[in-house]
Write an enzyme that holds these catalytic residues in place. Sequence first.
Site, PDB file in Angstrom:
ATOM      1  N   CYS A 122       0.822  -1.219   0.000  1.00  0.00           N
ATOM      2  CA  CYS A 122       0.000   0.000   0.000  1.00  0.00           C
ATOM      3  C   CYS A 122       0.853   1.265   0.000  1.00  0.00           C
ATOM      4  O   CYS A 122       0.318   2.366  -0.071  1.00  0.00           O
ATOM      5  CB  CYS A 122      -0.949  -0.012   1.180  1.00  0.00           C
ATOM      6  SG  CYS A 122      -1.960  -1.504   1.240  1.00  0.00           S
ATOM      7  N   HIS A 268      -3.361   6.836   2.675  1.00  0.00           N
ATOM      8  CA  HIS A 268      -3.794   5.549   2.129  1.00  0.00           C
ATOM      9  C   HIS A 268      -5.179   5.229   2.686  1.00  0.00           C
ATOM     10  O   HIS A 268      -5.430   5.402   3.884  1.00  0.00           O
ATOM     11  CB  HIS A 268      -2.779   4.468   2.512  1.00  0.00           C
ATOM     12  CG  HIS A 268      -3.258   3.086   2.236  1.00  0.00           C
ATOM     13  ND1 HIS A 268      -3.825   2.732   1.029  1.00  0.00           N
ATOM     14  CD2 HIS A 268      -3.283   1.969   3.013  1.00  0.00           C
ATOM     15  CE1 HIS A 268      -4.172   1.456   1.081  1.00  0.00           C
ATOM     16  NE2 HIS A 268      -3.861   0.978   2.276  1.00  0.00           N
ATOM     17  N   ASN A 299     -10.229  -0.604   0.214  1.00  0.00           N
ATOM     18  CA  ASN A 299      -8.768  -0.496   0.221  1.00  0.00           C
ATOM     19  C   ASN A 299      -8.236  -1.095  -1.080  1.00  0.00           C
ATOM     20  O   ASN A 299      -8.315  -2.302  -1.293  1.00  0.00           O
ATOM     21  CB  ASN A 299      -8.231  -1.256   1.442  1.00  0.00           C
ATOM     22  CG  ASN A 299      -6.712  -1.260   1.519  1.00  0.00           C
ATOM     23  OD1 ASN A 299      -6.030  -0.901   0.557  1.00  0.00           O
ATOM     24  ND2 ASN A 299      -6.182  -1.678   2.657  1.00  0.00           N
TER      25      ASN A 299
END
Length: 343
Positions: A122, A268, A299
């Site tokens: 990520c 993020h 996500n």
Amino acid sequence: MSKIKPSKGAPYARILGVGGYRPTRVVPNEVILETIDSSDEWIRSRSGIVTRHWASDEETVAMMSIEASGKAIADAGITPEQIGAVIVSTVSHFKQTPAVATEIAHRIGAGKPAAFDISAGCAGFGYGLTLAKGMIVEGSAEHVLVIGVERLSDLTDLEDRATAFLFGDGAGAVVVGPSQEPAIGPTVWGSEGDKSETIKQTVSWNELHIGDVSTLPLDSKGEIKFPAITQEGQSVFRWAVYEMAKVAQQALDAAGISPEDLDVFIPHQANMRIIDSMVKTLKLPEHVTVARDIESTGNTSAASIPLAMERLLATGQAKSGDTALVIGFGAGLVYAATVVTLP
Ligand SMILES: CC(C)(COP(=O)(O)OP(=O)(O)OC[C@H]1O[C@@H](n2cnc3c(N)ncnc32)[C@H](O)[C@@H]1OP(=O)(O)O)[C@@H](O)C(=O)NCCC(=O)NCCS
């Protein structure tokens, strides 16, 4: 004395354009509830996620990347031939070699740019952006295409209560090019490999194909599970909340920016509660626009920051020239934070 001529790059680098691709299929929490014991209310309140996108067979890593890249290149006002390097950050392209970056470079008509994939979970977008900036300032490319792309639905165990609701698919891309003034700050990045077990694949491809079948995880039908991403949710949550706010602050300090100078915060998109907590710890003033794309995107790992950036600009919540703090963190554990001027 060295006989090598010094390389000549641009004085600085900046993001010139951004583009995103979200798969057509929108998946509400109700679909997740078909395979795990949970509730729409629990998922919304614990993660902030209401819907996410899942890719169809046609919406491959390459296809989504090409769509996002086309928009980023148009937004930057350049032609594909001007791209000198293509960096693709992904953990969900299932062919080990060749790098998917080479296929994307070819299919967008970029000619013969340098092209390679990186694996930084990520934090992948921040890692790619940092490499791109270095290449431009060093002079090995004038324009670099940085893509974050994931089909995490392929790596999601829909029977795992800790992750089934979290992940989504999509691609985000930026074009980074020369600048006469600083527009990408110093990156604060790193890794904490001692915590690598907190987010990981259940089994390696090796174990799946040549390992001892009796040790492999089985699904509710008794079939061998496809390797999926698992995580120790609470450990990751605590790490993100306590450690990543510090990294974000370090990135602000490194850029010489105070929270009052910021226009936009794009963390993020891992969990709405992590985002809220960081906003509080960093004492971001009311005027700072905070990306909350997770609600409708879930996500999407390496794609999450450029996708959120694209949406903020497209909806007018942020504007070209705004000063934004971006921070990515995830599997590794790895992280990368920097301050950028929005395209
Ligand atoms: C995954 C996450 C949302 C889970 O939330 P949490 O509050 O930590 O949940 P916990 O695991 O502590 O479980 C709390 C309770 O909810 C229950 N629960 C767990 N998953 C559930 C689900 N899907 N639905 C309903 N209840 C659930 C647990 O059984 C537990 O119940 P108990 O209190 O009766 O024992 C959260 O830990 C998280 O977001 N972690 C970080 C994720 C992340 O950022 N990952 C990627 C980084 S890139």
